[in-house]
Design an enzyme around this catalytic site. Structure first.
Site, PDB file in Angstrom:
ATOM      1  CD  GLU A   1      11.806 -12.702   1.515  1.00  7.44           C
ATOM      2  OE1 GLU A   1      11.657 -11.591   0.974  1.00  7.44           O
ATOM      3  OE2 GLU A   1      12.874 -13.054   2.045  1.00  7.44           O
TER       4      GLU A   1
ATOM      5  CD  GLU B   1      17.660 -10.118  -0.686  1.00  6.01           C
ATOM      6  OE1 GLU B   1      18.247  -9.030  -0.598  1.00  6.01           O
ATOM      7  OE2 GLU B   1      16.451 -10.245  -0.399  1.00  6.01           O
TER       8      GLU B   1
HETATM    9  O1  G3I Z   1      10.181  -0.083  13.238  1.00  4.06           O
HETATM   10  C1  G3I Z   1      10.752   1.121  12.681  1.00  4.06           C
HETATM   11  C2  G3I Z   1      10.007   2.301  13.178  1.00  4.06           C
HETATM   12  O2  G3I Z   1      10.166   2.421  14.588  1.00  4.06           O
HETATM   13  C3  G3I Z   1      10.533   3.557  12.475  1.00  4.06           C
HETATM   14  O3  G3I Z   1       9.785   4.666  12.838  1.00  4.06           O
HETATM   15  C4  G3I Z   1      10.445   3.361  10.962  1.00  4.06           C
HETATM   16  C5  G3I Z   1      11.034   4.574  10.208  1.00  4.06           C
HETATM   17  O4  G3I Z   1      11.584   4.182   8.987  1.00  4.06           O
HETATM   18  O5  G3I Z   1      11.177   2.235  10.599  1.00  4.06           O
HETATM   19  C6  G3I Z   1      10.679   1.038  11.181  1.00  4.06           C
HETATM   20  O6  G3I Z   1      11.469  -0.026  10.781  1.00  4.06           O
HETATM   21  C7  G3I Z   1      11.311  -0.450   9.445  1.00  4.06           C
HETATM   22  C8  G3I Z   1      10.836  -1.909   9.472  1.00  4.06           C
HETATM   23  O7  G3I Z   1      10.792  -2.407   8.159  1.00  4.06           O
HETATM   24  C9  G3I Z   1       9.467  -2.066  10.102  1.00  4.06           C
HETATM   25  O8  G3I Z   1       8.492  -1.429   9.326  1.00  4.06           O
HETATM   26  C10 G3I Z   1      12.627  -0.334   8.741  1.00  4.06           C
HETATM   27  O9  G3I Z   1      12.954   1.044   8.601  1.00  4.06           O
HETATM   28  C11 G3I Z   1      12.551  -0.989   7.384  1.00  4.06           C
HETATM   29  O10 G3I Z   1      13.860  -1.018   6.810  1.00  4.06           O
HETATM   30  C12 G3I Z   1      12.053  -2.411   7.521  1.00  4.06           C
HETATM   31  O11 G3I Z   1      11.924  -2.945   6.224  1.00  4.06           O
HETATM   32  C13 G3I Z   1      11.944  -4.354   6.129  1.00  4.06           C
HETATM   33  C14 G3I Z   1      13.078  -4.772   5.200  1.00  4.06           C
HETATM   34  O12 G3I Z   1      13.017  -6.152   4.936  1.00  4.06           O
HETATM   35  C15 G3I Z   1      14.435  -4.465   5.832  1.00  4.06           C
HETATM   36  O13 G3I Z   1      14.623  -5.239   7.012  1.00  4.06           O
HETATM   37  C16 G3I Z   1      10.588  -4.812   5.565  1.00  4.06           C
HETATM   38  O14 G3I Z   1       9.560  -4.566   6.526  1.00  4.06           O
HETATM   39  C17 G3I Z   1      10.644  -6.306   5.245  1.00  4.06           C
HETATM   40  O15 G3I Z   1       9.431  -6.702   4.631  1.00  4.06           O
HETATM   41  C18 G3I Z   1      11.811  -6.532   4.302  1.00  4.06           C
HETATM   42  O16 G3I Z   1      11.848  -7.917   3.999  1.00  4.06           O
HETATM   43  C19 G3I Z   1      12.825  -8.287   3.025  1.00  4.06           C
HETATM   44  C20 G3I Z   1      13.336  -9.670   3.423  1.00  4.06           C
HETATM   45  O17 G3I Z   1      13.826  -9.634   4.749  1.00  4.06           O
HETATM   46  C21 G3I Z   1      14.414 -10.141   2.445  1.00  4.06           C
HETATM   47  N1  G3I Z   1      13.911 -10.115   1.081  1.00  4.06           N
HETATM   48  C22 G3I Z   1      13.357  -8.844   0.644  1.00  4.06           C
HETATM   49  C23 G3I Z   1      12.248  -8.378   1.585  1.00  4.06           C
HETATM   50  C24 G3I Z   1      11.631  -7.082   1.116  1.00  4.06           C
HETATM   51  O18 G3I Z   1      12.556  -6.036   1.123  1.00  4.06           O
END
Ligand code: G3I
Length: 330
Positions: free
Chosen positions: A243, A137
C-alpha cells in the site's frame, strides 16, 4: 504546488520496465467511469488491488448475502488486460460488515461464520484472484495481538484458521499477512515473523507478508526499510510493498510545500524502489501504489495538501514517478 514544470522524465509503461509486478489500488467507480483513469492504469501497472470492493463490509453485507458485482467486473478487467488481481482483504477489524460486529454466538458459531466468509469469497474467486491479503492488521505496535471480534470470540486460533480456510478454498492462491509500520517498529515485525513462522512450521500455508509502506518523505530511514524487507525475505516470505505512498504532510513538512519537497519525494521513491530491487527476484511479489493520482489517495481525503503518489491530479508524472523509473533502470 506546480508539478508541471518538472518533466525530468516521460511517461513510459512502468510495469514493462520493472523486474517485479507494479501494482495500484483501484477505485472501482473511477475505473468504470473515468477513461483517463482507466487508460493510465492499463498502461502503467500490471497488478490490481481493489481499494474497497473486496472488503467484508462491501462484499459480504449480510450473513447470507454476498455482493460480487464489482469483484466479478474486476476479474473480467484483469483478464482482458492481462493484469494480476490481488485480493484485499478477507479479515480486517476495520473492514468488518456491521452484522459481523453485532453477531452473537458461541465459539463454534463464530468459527462457522469465519469459515463460510472465507470459503465463499475465496471459492468464488478461485483461479481468478492470484493472491489474498488473508488477514490485515492483526498485531498492535508492541507486537501483542490486536483486539477484534474474531480474537474475542474464537481465540487466537482465528489467525491460523483464516489461512487454513483460505488455502482450502483455493490451494493455488498465494496467501499474505498484511500490516503497517513493519519497517519502522522492529518489535512488531519481530512478533509477526515469530508468530507466522510458528504457523508455517505447523504446515499452515502463508506465502508472503504485505508491508503496507505508508511512509513519508523523512521517515522511516531507508536502512530500516531495507533491513526489514530483508528480514521478511530471510524468513522465507514473499515481500509485497502492498500500500505504498510517501506522504508530505505526515512528515510535518507542510511549511515547505514547494517543488523541492516533491523532488525530495522523488529521491525517496528512488531509494525505496532501489532497495526493493536488491531483494532476490523470487521474493519480489511487487510494489503496489495505494492509489493512482494524488487526488485519489486516502491521505488526500484527510488533507488536500498532501501529494503522496506517482501522478498529480491531472495524471501528469511527478518527480516521484521519475524516481521510481530511475530506480528500475539503474
Ligand atoms: O463511498 C462512500 C461515499 O458514498 C460516502 O459519501 C463517503 C462519506 O464518508 O464515504 C465513502 O466511502 C469511504 C471510502 O473510503 C471511499 O472513499 C469510506 O467512508 C472510507 O472509510 C473509505 O476509506 C478507505 C479505508 O481503507 C477504509 O476502508 C480508504 O479509501 C482506503 O484507502 C483505506 O485503505 C486502508 C487499507 O484497506 C488497509 N490499510 C490501511 C489503508 C488506509 O487506511
Amino acid at each position: 504546488m506546480d508539478t508541471e514544470k518538472d518533466p525530468s522524465c516521460n511517461k513510459v509503461p512502468l510495469f514493462e520496465k520493472a523486474d517485479f509486478p507494479v501494482g495500484v489500488a483501484v477505485d472501482f467507480a473511477k475505473l468504470i467511469r473515468d477513461e483517463a483513469y482507466r487508460n493510465l492504469i492499463i498502461s502503467q501497472f500490471n497488478s490490481i488491488t481493489a481499494e474497497q470492493s473486496m472488503k467484508a463490509s462491501f462484499i459480504h453485507p449480510a450473513r447470507d448475502a454476498y455482493n460480487f458485482s464489482e469483484t466479478d467486473q474486476l476479474i473480467e478487467f484483469c483478464k482482458k488486460h492481462n493484469k494480476r488481481l490481488h485480493g484485499h482483504t478477507l479479515v480486517w477489524y476495520k473492514g468488518n460488515a456491521k452484522w459481523m460486529d453485532k453477531f452473537k454466538g458461541d465459539k463454534d458459531a463464530w468459527d462457522q461464520v469465519l469459515k463460510e466468509h472465507i470459503h465463499t469469497i475465496v471459492g468464488h474467486c478461485r483461479g481468478n484472484v492470484k493472491s489474498w491479503d488473508v488477514l490485515n492488521e492483526a498485531f498492535n505496535d508492541d507486537g501483542s495481538l490486536r483486539q477484534n471480534v474474531w480474537l474475542k470470540n474464537i481465540g487466537e486460533e482465528y489467525i491460523e484458521k483464516c489461512f487454513r480456510y483460505a488455502a482450502e478454498a483455493d490451494p493455488a492462491a498465494l496467501l499474505f499477512y498484511n500490516d503497517f509500520d513493519l519497517e519502522s517498529r522492529p518489535e512488531k515485525l519481530d512478533a509477526v515473523l515469530k508468530y507466522l513462522g510458528r504457523l508455517k512450521a505447523k504446515g499452515v500455508k502463508i506465502d508472503g507478508i504485505g508491508m503496507q509502506m505508508h511512509t513519508n518523505v523523512n521517515f522511516p530511514y531507508i536502512t530500516d526499510i531495507n533491513m526489514a524487507a530483508m528480514e521478511v525475505e530471510a524468513h522465507g516470505f514473499l515481500v509485497h510493498y502492498s500500500e505504498f505512498d510517501i506522504s508530505l504532510v505526515k512528515a510535518g513538512t507542510l511549511w515547505m510545500m514547494d517543488k523541492h519537497l516533491l523532488k525530495r519525494q522523488g529521491s525517496r521513491m528512488k531509494e525505496i524502489v532501489a532497495g526493493y530491487r536488491r531483494l532476490g527476484s523470487k521474493s519480489r511479489f511487487g510494489i503496489t501504489m495505494w492509489g493512482l493520482s494524488d487526488a485519489d489517495s486516502w491521505l488526500y481525503d484527510k488533507n488536500d495538501h498532501d501529494r503522496p503518489l506517482l501522478f498529480d491530479k491531472r495524471y501528469k508524472v511527478k518527480p516521484a514517478y521519475c524516481g521510481f523509473l530511475e530506480a528500475l533502470t539503474e
